[in-house]
Design an enzyme around this catalytic site. Structure first.
Site, PDB file in Angstrom:
ATOM      1  N   CYS A 104      42.574  48.112  40.386  1.00 51.77           N
ATOM      2  CA  CYS A 104      42.442  48.449  38.965  1.00 51.77           C
ATOM      3  C   CYS A 104      43.377  47.660  38.039  1.00 51.77           C
ATOM      4  CB  CYS A 104      42.701  49.935  38.740  1.00 51.77           C
ATOM      5  SG  CYS A 104      41.998  51.001  40.009  1.00 51.77           S
TER       6      CYS A 104
ATOM      7  N   CYS B 237      42.480  44.400  35.799  1.00 51.55           N
ATOM      8  CA  CYS B 237      41.747  44.487  34.525  1.00 51.55           C
ATOM      9  C   CYS B 237      42.438  45.414  33.517  1.00 51.55           C
ATOM     10  CB  CYS B 237      40.331  45.008  34.776  1.00 51.55           C
ATOM     11  SG  CYS B 237      39.320  43.810  35.661  1.00 51.55           S
ATOM     12  N   HIS B 238      42.994  46.528  34.018  1.00 51.54           N
ATOM     13  CA  HIS B 238      43.536  47.527  33.081  1.00 51.54           C
ATOM     14  C   HIS B 238      45.024  47.347  32.811  1.00 51.54           C
ATOM     15  CE1 HIS B 238      39.786  49.832  33.103  1.00 51.54           C
ATOM     16  NE2 HIS B 238      39.735  49.602  34.399  1.00 51.54           N
TER      17      HIS B 238
ATOM     18  N   MET C 290      32.788  46.801  35.091  1.00 55.07           N
ATOM     19  CA  MET C 290      33.599  47.480  36.124  1.00 55.07           C
ATOM     20  C   MET C 290      32.754  47.783  37.360  1.00 55.07           C
ATOM     21  SD  MET C 290      35.911  50.850  35.834  1.00 55.07           S
ATOM     22  CE  MET C 290      35.954  52.057  37.133  1.00 55.07           C
TER      23      MET C 290
ATOM     24  N   HIS D 148      41.907  34.369  29.803  1.00 54.82           N
ATOM     25  CA  HIS D 148      41.741  34.737  31.213  1.00 54.82           C
ATOM     26  C   HIS D 148      41.617  33.508  32.113  1.00 54.82           C
ATOM     27  CE1 HIS D 148      40.867  37.515  34.465  1.00 54.82           C
ATOM     28  NE2 HIS D 148      39.934  36.662  34.844  1.00 54.82           N
TER      29      HIS D 148
ATOM     30  N   HIS E  37      33.355  34.409  31.441  1.00 55.34           N
ATOM     31  CA  HIS E  37      34.124  34.278  32.685  1.00 55.34           C
ATOM     32  C   HIS E  37      33.714  32.975  33.355  1.00 55.34           C
ATOM     33  CE1 HIS E  37      35.620  35.121  36.762  1.00 55.34           C
ATOM     34  NE2 HIS E  37      36.459  35.953  36.171  1.00 55.34           N
TER      35      HIS E  37
HETATM   36 FE1  DHE Z   1      40.017  36.217  39.866  1.00 55.35          FE
HETATM   37  C1  DHE Z   1      40.274  32.865  39.140  1.00 55.35           C
HETATM   38  C2  DHE Z   1      42.265  36.905  37.463  1.00 55.35           C
HETATM   39  C3  DHE Z   1      39.204  39.503  40.083  1.00 55.35           C
HETATM   40  C4  DHE Z   1      38.202  35.548  42.593  1.00 55.35           C
HETATM   41  N1  DHE Z   1      41.019  35.098  38.503  1.00 55.35           N
HETATM   42  C5  DHE Z   1      40.995  33.728  38.387  1.00 55.35           C
HETATM   43  C6  DHE Z   1      41.923  33.340  37.367  1.00 55.35           C
HETATM   44  C7  DHE Z   1      42.488  34.481  36.918  1.00 55.35           C
HETATM   45  C8  DHE Z   1      41.921  35.578  37.619  1.00 55.35           C
HETATM   46  C9  DHE Z   1      43.545  34.603  35.845  1.00 55.35           C
HETATM   47  C10 DHE Z   1      42.219  31.920  36.932  1.00 55.35           C
HETATM   48  C11 DHE Z   1      43.236  31.307  37.831  1.00 55.35           C
HETATM   49  C12 DHE Z   1      43.553  29.868  37.483  1.00 55.35           C
HETATM   50  O1  DHE Z   1      42.626  29.090  37.246  1.00 55.35           O
HETATM   51  O2  DHE Z   1      44.734  29.515  37.437  1.00 55.35           O
HETATM   52  N2  DHE Z   1      40.609  37.910  38.927  1.00 55.35           N
HETATM   53  C13 DHE Z   1      41.545  37.962  37.986  1.00 55.35           C
HETATM   54  C14 DHE Z   1      41.737  39.314  37.570  1.00 55.35           C
HETATM   55  O3  DHE Z   1      42.615  39.735  36.780  1.00 55.35           O
HETATM   56  C15 DHE Z   1      40.644  40.093  38.129  1.00 55.35           C
HETATM   57  C16 DHE Z   1      39.597  40.282  37.029  1.00 55.35           C
HETATM   58  C17 DHE Z   1      40.974  41.494  38.571  1.00 55.35           C
HETATM   59  C18 DHE Z   1      41.993  41.608  39.653  1.00 55.35           C
HETATM   60  O4  DHE Z   1      42.317  42.734  40.001  1.00 55.35           O
HETATM   61  O5  DHE Z   1      42.465  40.628  40.172  1.00 55.35           O
HETATM   62  C19 DHE Z   1      40.114  39.138  39.150  1.00 55.35           C
HETATM   63  N3  DHE Z   1      38.907  37.335  41.129  1.00 55.35           N
HETATM   64  C20 DHE Z   1      38.682  38.646  41.049  1.00 55.35           C
HETATM   65  C21 DHE Z   1      37.847  39.129  42.092  1.00 55.35           C
HETATM   66  O6  DHE Z   1      37.477  40.315  42.281  1.00 55.35           O
HETATM   67  C22 DHE Z   1      37.434  37.954  42.899  1.00 55.35           C
HETATM   68  C23 DHE Z   1      35.954  37.741  42.763  1.00 55.35           C
HETATM   69  C24 DHE Z   1      37.781  38.077  44.368  1.00 55.35           C
HETATM   70  C25 DHE Z   1      39.205  38.454  44.567  1.00 55.35           C
HETATM   71  O7  DHE Z   1      40.015  37.583  44.725  1.00 55.35           O
HETATM   72  O8  DHE Z   1      39.505  39.632  44.514  1.00 55.35           O
HETATM   73  C26 DHE Z   1      38.230  36.853  42.194  1.00 55.35           C
HETATM   74  N4  DHE Z   1      39.350  34.519  40.699  1.00 55.35           N
HETATM   75  C27 DHE Z   1      38.662  34.459  41.867  1.00 55.35           C
HETATM   76  C28 DHE Z   1      38.458  33.074  42.224  1.00 55.35           C
HETATM   77  C29 DHE Z   1      39.022  32.300  41.224  1.00 55.35           C
HETATM   78  C30 DHE Z   1      39.587  33.233  40.289  1.00 55.35           C
HETATM   79  C31 DHE Z   1      37.708  32.600  43.450  1.00 55.35           C
HETATM   80  C32 DHE Z   1      39.101  30.776  41.133  1.00 55.35           C
HETATM   81  C33 DHE Z   1      37.785  30.231  40.717  1.00 55.35           C
HETATM   82  C34 DHE Z   1      37.779  28.729  40.733  1.00 55.35           C
HETATM   83  O9  DHE Z   1      36.735  28.160  41.068  1.00 55.35           O
HETATM   84  O10 DHE Z   1      38.782  28.126  40.378  1.00 55.35           O
END
Ligand code: DHE
Length: 629
Positions: free
Chosen positions: A131, A134-135, A173, A416, A458
């Protein structure tokens, strides 16, 4: 005067009179008569004096009596006044005591704790895992809503409503209950957790980072050239999210070379400029350095930079390649600079600050995406809650005082994720809750534009290609809209289209997380990992990049439903001839990485094994090192 004295005085007067009256010419006097007269008058005077004295005595007695009466009266009155005042005071005290008792009785009972200590600990862990991203750890909201007890009360959210949302999901969500990630007891526990006061998050200091640093293989003990037999530039780092590991897979043979331990709920990895190292960041802030030149690629250093992190990159500018790395922390909100070869911590910079330099103070001011410039010795650091982009100059870190130049640009709130345009001069970052994309010119270090797009853009890093009509474009999908926004990125060649949405594609669902393309593929490919409809969680769609009017090709990835998996994150190989997607399933069920032909969209391979547990992001060495997307 006393009586005897008075008689004596009178006699003297008589004698004096007689003497004065003697003489030749004086008439003869009757002394006896005179004495008698004097005696008489003296008696009379005496009687008068006596009676006057008596009258005075009487008067004095009366006055005394009157005074005594007055004193008695005054005393009586004073006593009465004192008694009245005392009574009044006693009554006031009694009334105050009664009022205090009543007020106490009227006060709501100290709210009964909704969770036992054990449940509170469990709630904290679930909240952190699912959680807080996002929150926010303070629950004040960002990508998700404010879910403090006050915020929920303001929106009239009771426990039943909260349980329904946690079970079924809403907007972007996930349906934590329906997806089987939280069971009914955990949903109930979390509904009580969010209705309870927000627990104070722990601290993490530079000293803690230093203590956590481990150099497993010193630089001079590492290979001086690649030891593997394959093309290490076509290796993929595959995140096995829920087991906190990364698998290194040979992109040509599809052979798994090693599975290494990394941070909790490992999030992303990035490549050094030469591609030799993977920098891996876990949600628990643990940074791991993987050396791909080892025969069996492995972790050579690690350090825990903070307690909650999402981003990492290294220094990519000429002369500084792989010299430093920087981690973006959610909690404590900070960026942490480390040595790029050993991960030894160098500098921790807090990002707590003011909403776009002017508004409220923000304690939870998280670092979202970080990208490393190829044109200057700078990182572009996105500070989410404050809506600021920091351009961070790392070129002087070796000087006395370790100077780190920071240029702050006030932009949009809830920055983000984002990526480079095809020239790597312009950086485009989604401010998801503001429904905009912010553009920065990193050559000039200047803000360029804010582009309105759909709800919760996103992009991941987005997708770049050269469109026949619009020229160079960059695209982002959306979590809360069934749209893909395509933005012109060529202010010189196509000024009319630059920094505008040139085309808004309709998608069959909301809930897109990543879009990807490659110059050797005709397709723009999107997943729908957080779509509200389960079929769409398993679906991919591909649009013809050169003819955006054509209907997209969409298909459900085979086997995903049976495995209870969602499809997430596309990544091309070095040559751009194939792309890989992950089947993100449950922690107890191995799934697969599905490989598609980048031209025909046919499935051509499937990477399986006991180790394929909860695969999510995948990163090809060559594409990641060169920021090709
Ligand atoms: Fe991510 C990128 C934050 C949930 C997989 N994710 C990013 C980035 C951020 C971010 C800030 C950019 C990083 C960068 O480029 O420097 N992600 C968050 C969250 O805050 C969020 C929404 C909720 C959380 O609790 O983390 C979140 N993210 C997820 C997932 O649920 C995903 C699908 C699987 C996981 O890891 O839990 C996920 N995020 C990814 C991936 C990238 C990513 C694979 C990089 C994508 C790319 O091609 O560069």
């Amino acid at each position: 005067m006393n009586r005897k004295l008075l008689v004596f005085v009178l006699l003297l007067l008589v004698a004096a009179t007689l003497i004065s009256c003697g003489g030749d010419k004086a008439p003869a006097v009757d002394v006896g008569a005179t004495v008698s007269a004097v005696q008489k008058s003296a008696d009379a005077a005496l009687a008068d004096a006596k009676s006057a004295a008596q009258a005075a005595q009487k008067e004095a007695a009366a006055a005394k009596e009157e005074a005594a009466a007055a004193v008695a009266q005054a005393k009586k009155e004073a006593d009465a006044a004192v008694a009245a005042a005392k009574k009044e005071a006693e009554e006031a005290i009694a009334a105050a005591e009664k009022a205090a008792e009543e007020a106490k009785a009227a006060q709501p009972e100290e709210p009964e704790a909704l969770l036992t200590d054990e449940e509170m600990e469990q709630g904290k862990q679930i909240f952190f895992n699912h959680c807080a991203g996002c929150h926010g750890v303070l629950r004040k909201g960002a990508t998700g809503k404010n879910i403090t007890p006050e915020g929920l009360a303001e929106r009239g959210r009771d426990q039943d409503f909260i349980k329904t949302i946690i079970t079924n999901g809403f907007g972007g969500m996930p349906a934590w209950g329906n997806l089987g990630i939280l069971n009914a007891d955990e949903v109930d526990l979390m509904s009580r957790f969010v209705l309870s006061p927000v627990p104070e998050p722990p601290a993490w200091l530079f000293e803690d980072i230093k203590n956590s640093w481990t150099l497993k293989v010193p630089v001079d003990e590492r290979p001086t050239k690649p030891q593997g037999s394959g093309d290490w530039e076509n290796y993929f780092g595959v995140i096995l999210r829920d087991v906190g590991k990364v698998a290194i897979v040979d992109g040509d043979t599809k052979e798994m070379l090693n599975v290494v331990n990394t941070g909790f709920a490992t999030h992303i990895l990035r490549s050094s400029k030469d591609g030799r190292y993977f920098y891996v960041i876990g949600r628990d802030g643990k940074l791991s350095l993987i050396d791909l030149w080892m025969e069996k690629p492995d972790v050579v250093a690690e350090t825990r930079t903070c307690l909650d992190a999402r981003s990492v990159d290294s220094s990519k500018f000429e002369g500084f390649e792989g010299k430093y790395a920087v981690v973006g922390c959610y909690w404590p909100s900070a960026m942490v600079v480390v040595d790029g070869q050993t991960l030894e911590p160098i500098k921790m910079v807090s990002t707590q600050g003011y909403d776009r330099s002017q508004g409220d103070f923000i304690r939870e001011n998280r670092v979202a995406a970080i990208v490393s410039s190829h044109l200057s010795p700078e990182w572009i650091v996105n500070v989410k809650e404050a809506g600021q982009i920091w351009v961070v100059d790392y070129s002087n870190l070796e000087k006395e005082g370790r100077p780190l130049g920071i240029k702050m640009l006030d932009t949009e709130r809830y920055l983000h994720d984002g990526g480079w345009d095809s020239t790597k001069r312009y950086f485009l970052e989604a401010a998801n809750t503001s429904k905009t994309v912010v553009v920065l010119d990193t050559k000039e270090g200047e803000y360029v534009a804010t582009i309105p797009v759909g709800d919760k853009p996103h992009p991941g890093r987005g997708a770049n290609w050269n469109h026949p009509e619009y020229g160079p474009v960059w695209a982002t999908g959306h979590i809360k809209d069934n749209k893909i926004a395509i933005i012109g990125t060529d202010p010189e060649g196509h000024p009319d289209q630059a920094w505008k949405v040139v085309k808004m594609l309709e998608t069959p669902s909301m809930g897109n997380l990543f879009i990807k393309t490659h110059e050797n593929s005709p397709w723009l490919i999107a997943d729908f990992t957080v779509a509200p409809v389960p079929e769409m969680n398993r679906t991919l769609c591909a649009w013809d990049k050169n003819d955006l009017e054509k209907e997209p090709k969409c298909w459900e990835v085979e086997g995903a439903e049976e495995l209870g998996a969602r499809v997430v994150h596309q990544e091309f190989n070095k040559a751009g001839t194939e792309f890989w997607v992950s089947l993100w399933g449950k922690i107890d069920t191995p799934t697969a990485i599905v490989v598609y032909d980048a031209t025909t969209l046919e499935e051509i391979d499937r990477i399986v094994g006991d180790w394929v547990i909860t695969p999510t992001g995948k990163f090809n060495v060559y594409n990641t090192a060169n920021d090709l997307y």
